[in-house]
Design an enzyme around this catalytic site. Structure first.
Site, PDB file in Angstrom:
ATOM      1  N   ASP A  20     -52.738 -46.327  -7.542  1.00  0.00           N
ATOM      2  CA  ASP A  20     -51.399 -46.920  -7.469  1.00  0.00           C
ATOM      3  C   ASP A  20     -51.592 -48.429  -7.592  1.00  0.00           C
ATOM      4  OD1 ASP A  20     -48.668 -47.351  -7.012  1.00  0.00           O
ATOM      5  OD2 ASP A  20     -48.984 -47.543  -4.854  1.00  0.00           O
TER       6      ASP A  20
ATOM      7  N   GLU B  39     -50.542 -44.173 -11.646  1.00  0.00           N
ATOM      8  CA  GLU B  39     -49.078 -44.219 -11.635  1.00  0.00           C
ATOM      9  C   GLU B  39     -48.609 -45.249 -12.654  1.00  0.00           C
ATOM     10  OE1 GLU B  39     -45.692 -45.741  -8.552  1.00  0.00           O
ATOM     11  OE2 GLU B  39     -46.987 -44.114  -7.847  1.00  0.00           O
TER      12      GLU B  39
ATOM     13  N   ASP C  64     -49.448 -47.170   0.077  1.00  0.00           N
ATOM     14  CA  ASP C  64     -50.202 -47.404  -1.165  1.00  0.00           C
ATOM     15  C   ASP C  64     -51.245 -46.318  -1.383  1.00  0.00           C
ATOM     16  OD1 ASP C  64     -48.890 -49.842  -1.870  1.00  0.00           O
ATOM     17  OD2 ASP C  64     -50.055 -50.879  -0.346  1.00  0.00           O
TER      18      ASP C  64
END
Length: 206
Positions: free
Chosen positions: A55, A116, A187
């Protein structure tokens, strides 16, 4: 004839769905994420290997490593938040992200990475910074000559929680339920969700 546990869970999940009679859109009731997490946990997946979920963010990149053995269930190996001090230059931050991905990939012999995708941002400067962070993470993964797969946030949430508009709290709780761990920071849980999304849906990617 007695119903199998898989059939019983399918029934419970069906009851967890709500259909809007006007739009036909399917949403989930309040307890659906919990049901989905247990369903995922008892369901074996076809994917085999070790995935690093990423991420990306300049100041707080989330990383998570998840493994699936042959015929097994997703197993949590490690996670990390690459926290970069605001006083660090952009170049220093990118170097820290690269090194963190490199270390985890080497330690756990990662087979592929699930990243992502960036969401739409109106500020060009923010987009450039986020793109740089993604580039550092992807470059580190590519340095190991591993495949890198990119997934939109909505698809990740749909694959893991069952609802594309799930909150970060729902993602964190569902990931914890699937992997049987304490809830991670947002996160790290987002990174783990990216890894799980690849595990659950990678065939659709191909």
């Amino acid at each position: 004839m007695a119903k199998s546990s898989r059939f019983l869970w399918a029934e419970k999940l069906a009851k967890a769905e709500c259909i809007n009679p006007r739009t036909g859109v399917v949403s989930l009731k309040k307890d659906a994420p919990k049901l989905l997490s247990v369903s995922r946990a008892i369901t074996k997946v076809a994917f085999t290997g070790t995935v690093m979920g990423i991420d990306p963010s300049l100041r707080g990149t989330g990383l998570a490593v998840v493994r699936v053995r042959q015929g097994g269930k997703p197993e949590f190996l490690a996670s990390q938040r690459v926290t970069n001090n605001p006083k660090m230059s952009q170049a220093e931050c990118l170097g820290a992200i690269f090194r963190a991905v490199d270390r985890l990939a080497c330690k756990f012999e990662v087979d592929c990475a699930a990243v992502e995708q960036s969401i739409y941002v109106q500020n060009n400067q923010t987009a450039l910074i986020l793109g740089s962070a993604r580039g550092a993470a992807i470059a580190a993964a590519a340095n190991f000559e591993m495949p890198v797969f990119e997934y939109p946030p909505l698809r990740i949430k749909q694959a893991v929680v069952g609802f594309g508009r799930a909150s970060k709290e729902q993602v964190s709780k569902t990931v914890a339920g699937i992997l049987k761990i304490e809830p991670l920071g947002f996160d790290e849980s987002d990174a783990a969700a990216a890894a799980l999304a690849h595990i659950f849906t990678y065939k659709d990617y191909l």
